[in-house]
Design an enzyme around this catalytic site. Structure first.
Site: not given
Ligand SMILES: *[C@@H]1O[C@H](CO)[C@@H](O)[C@H](O)[C@H]1NC(C)=O
Ligand SMILES: *[C@@H]1O[C@H](CO)[C@@H](O)[C@H](O)[C@H]1NC(C)=O
Ligand SMILES: CC(=O)N[C@H]1CO[C@H](CO)[C@@H](O)[C@@H]1O
Length: 754
Positions: A185, A254
């Protein structure tokens, strides 16, 4: 000659066959714009996250088998650097950190592995998975164009890749690993940091590619991931996501099955209908790799939880914290995976065409010469729809997708749940604890292990996170002419802390407690205190509740009391205590003596628990009487909080059966618990869940805030005790309680279906 030649031909043939045999068990992993390609075949892959240190090795085979039964193809895990390198160059890969064993078990079950090396992982894990000692390497700045960080990060990443290669765990070597991830991320971070961030992310990509794993690398939330690294999506919904190259597959690394629990927060839930819609929409829009975060969340044992993150990491996942099926979530998703597998051949061979079936209804059709699959979607969150498709009518509930693997028969609708729900409950066992206690003494300035310094010190720079606890000690001397401003009015103590919780002791008595929260770890203790003429001992116990794991340069965020610290209400005005000489002590005495395990706890003199009642019998009886006459619920009878800073121990026998076990800690305040020397994590049932709970309003787009439960109750009441940590008799349970609570209320419970 002839035979010779023939022999040679046979030998060559044998070698060829042999190498072909080996080749057939080794696979090449590549990709194109549609999907990952394993051994020449495009695949639709259903993946689920299971983090190996969040359960015990004894639980792994069962979790992996249940994941396989549930229709998963891939297990995804992060790698937890700070668990593997607790001190520089001293590596640990044992017990819950036995990464190779975990991957081999996944392989034995016939599943693939997606390895998120990071090594920054976020994951609501202490310090984002980066070892605390790394922060103190000179010149260190995390996750940016910084030489010391790059050196350390590369070293650890290479160590993991080499280890995987040595064990032949990459798919190209015949192992199960089909993907690896570098960084995590980082996109949003880079956006804030600017050019140094961009340079760093380019470097990480090149560094990863240079390690030649033979399988593709991914970077999640990284729009500029350089080719051939694949940018992947994280989120509650990813159907609108596109990778940054038209030659790359749409991958969802995710998909949040729920959300994590923070101390003081309510428990988040995500309805399975909504989870199923999000998966179906992702696949209908051409997605080909989808990972549930989490498939099994598990437990933040020890002190591994990130700042203010609860010990339970249940995540409302298809497998609950204890490894049991969460129904109907598990079985409904299993049905979904089955129907997706029925569609797989056509999904990977053609692109879909979309036609409108109404205002908020669409058909996505995958049609080849030989097969056809259709996804009929209703995006209306309020109304059901009747649609016509291929000449037949179909009923679509609000916010749902129907899947027709032959373009005719509705095999599955995301909102039509056929699997029964099973509610689980915590049933008390007959196990009784006979407590003995040991009082944790407040350190005095002359104690060994205390040191003095001017001004207030940052906590983690001192403890290096070897303990949650750090004492700040000083004395306030009130001369007889230092009368208080108004006679009878107590002076006021104000202490500003950067986090996370604080207990204030004045002359040995607990004067008060204050604490922050995940959204604001900083807080101020501000209260009248009782001082007497003469010397007053002030002892502040600052406690860390995990370290931050996300945010721009979170490694620079402070913990502990940094001031201002003032005393007001005395004749000479407000005293600034921040610059005073303070004495410090790292950790508790109990920790110094290892009271948590058999060796340490057997050396000390413990008092029988009855002393607690003897000390305050009147108070105890009154409270009980009040509770009964006022019809207070059990949770309201938090009993007498009279004994802060106390260690409790009891021996107990393991209840029969194989149901998972937990400790009901509802009558306790805050602290830590150990069973046979294993830490089961931090307890903090005294922190009640804020927020307003309500019925989770499905149908409707998932809104985290509306799907909360447990408001007003302890965020976490039950704490998992893995059965594999127990023996039949003579188990040692140790509780360190900071606030005070009623240990007679602690019970051992079994988790069973209702
Ligand atoms: C108890 O803890 C101490 C300190 O961590 C350790 O040295 C000792 O070996 C432990 N004893 C047992 C029986 O685990
Ligand atoms: C006591 O509380 C219980 C549950 O909250 C309730 O059902 C019961 O009616 C109450 N009894 C009295 C006497 O108020
Ligand atoms: C925490 C977070 O990033 N949540 C996002 C998840 O995905 C949904 C939909 O894509 C966003 O609206 C949330 O903000």
């Amino acid at each position: 000659m002839c035979t010779n030649i023939r022999n040679r031909v046979w030998i060559i043939l044998a070698i060829l066959c042999f190498s072909l045999l080996i080749c057939s068990t080794k696979a090449v992993v590549s990709y194109d714009r549609k999907a990952l390609i394993i051994n020449g075949q495009r695949r639709i892959l259903i993946s689920g996250s299971i983090h190996y240190p969040r359960s015990t090795p004894e639980m792994w085979p069962d979790l992996i088998n249940k994941a396989k039964e549930g229709g998963l193809d891939v297990i995804q895990t992060y790698i937890f650097w700070n668990g593997h390198e607790p001190s520089p160059g001293k590596y640990y890969f044992g017990d819950r950190y036995d990464l190779v064993k975990f991957i081999k078990l996944v392989h034995e079950a016939g599943l693939y592995v997606s390895l998120r090396i990071g090594p920054y992982v976020c994951a609501e894990w202490n310090f984002g998975g980066i070892p605390v000692w790394l922060k103190y390497v000179p010149g260190m700045v995390f996750r940016t164009e910084n030489e010391p960080f790059k050196i350390a990060m590369q070293k650890f990443t290479k160590k993991i890749v080499d280890m995987m290669k040595e064990e032949k765990l990459f798919e190209t070597q015949g192992g199960p690993i089909i993907l690896s991830q570098i960084e995590n991320e980082y996109g949003p971070m880079q956006w804030e940091i600017g050019s140094a961030g961009k340079a760093y992310s380019k470097w990480t990509a090149a560094m990863a590619l240079g390690l030649s794993t033979g399988v593709p690398w991914i970077m999640c939330k990284q729009e500029d991931a350089p080719y051939p690294i694949i940018n992947t999506c994280n989120g509650f919904y990813c159907e609108g996501f596109n990778p940054n190259s038209v030659n790359q597959p749409k991958m969802w690394s995710e998909n949040w099955t729920g959300w994590f629990m923070e101390f003081g927060g309510a428990i988040p839930n995500r309805p399975v209908e909504d989870l199923a819609v999000s998966v179906a929409r992702f696949i209908q829009n051409g997605g080909s790799f989808m990972n549930y975060y989490m498939y099994h969340g598990g437990t933040n044992f020890d002190r591994t939880a990130g700042v203010f993150v609860a010990t339970s990491y249940d995540y409302d996942a298809p497998l609950d914290e204890y490894g049991l099926l969460r129904e109907p979530k598990y079985s409904h998703l299993k049905e979904l995976h089955k129907v997706i597998k029925l569609c797989e051949p056509v999904l990977v061979s053609v692109d879909s065409t979309m036609t409108s079936l109404g205002d908020k209804q669409e058909a996505h059709v995958f049609k080849s010469k030989t097969s056809c699959a259709a996804f009929l979607s209703n995006y209306d969150t309020n109304n059901a729809a009747k649609v016509m498709f291929g000449g037949f009518p179909y009923d679509l509930p609000p916010w749902s997708v129907s899947i027709l693997p032959d373009c005719k028969t509705e095999y599955f609708n995301t909102a039509k749940i056929r699997s029964p729900s099973i509610l689980m409950k915590m049933v008390p066992t007959s196990t009784r604890f006979l407590w003995e206690s040991y009082k944790e003494e407040i350190p005095s300035l002359s104690d060994a292990g205390t040191f003095a310094q001017d001004g207030l010190l940052e906590q983690i720079s001192m403890t290096r996170d070897t303990t949650d606890y750090f004492w700040y000690l000083t004395e306030i001397t009130i001369s007889s002419d230092e009368r208080f401003l108004k006679t009878g009015v107590d002076p006021f103590l104000t202490i500003c802390s950067a986090g996370h919780a604080l207990h204030v002791f004045v002359n040995g008595q607990l004067a008060g407690t204050a604490y922050g929260s995940l959204s604001s770890p900083k807080f101020t203790f501000s209260q009248k205190i009782n001082l007497r003429v003469g010397t007053n001992k002030i002892a502040l116990l600052s406690t860390a509740v995990g370290l931050p794991n996300a945010g721009v340069h979170y490694e620079t965020w402070n913990t502990g009391i940094l001031g201002p610290a003032t005393l007001s209400g005395v004749n000479s005005g407000t005293w600034d205590m921040s610059k005073w000489k303070w004495s410090y002590k790292i950790g508790t005495r109990g920790e110094d003596m290892s009271l948590h395990n058999v060796t340490g706890s057997s050396f000390e003199e413990w008092k029988e628990e009855s002393f607690v009642v003897k000390d305050q019998p009147f108070f105890f009886i009154i409270k009980k009487f009040w509770a009964e006459t006022r019809n207070l619920s059990q949770s309201e009878i938090t009993t007498y909080k009279s004994q802060p800073l106390t260690w409790y121990k009891s021996s107990f026998a393991t209840p029969e059966g194989n149901e998972p076990l937990a400790l009901d800690m509802n009558t306790m305040g805050k602290g830590q618990v150990w069973v046979n020397g294993h830490s089961i994590g931090r307890h903090w049932p005294a922190y009640k869940a804020r927020g307003s709970c309500g019925r989770c309003n499905y149908p409707g787009i998932y809104i985290e805030k509306k799907c909360l439960s447990n408001c007003g109750q302890a965020t976490q009441r039950w704490y998992h005790v893995p059965r594999s940590w127990l023996k039949p008799f003579g188990n040692l349970l140790v509780v360190f309680e900071e606030w005070g609570g009623d240990p007679s209320g602690i019970t051992l419970v079994k988790r069973t279906p209702q």
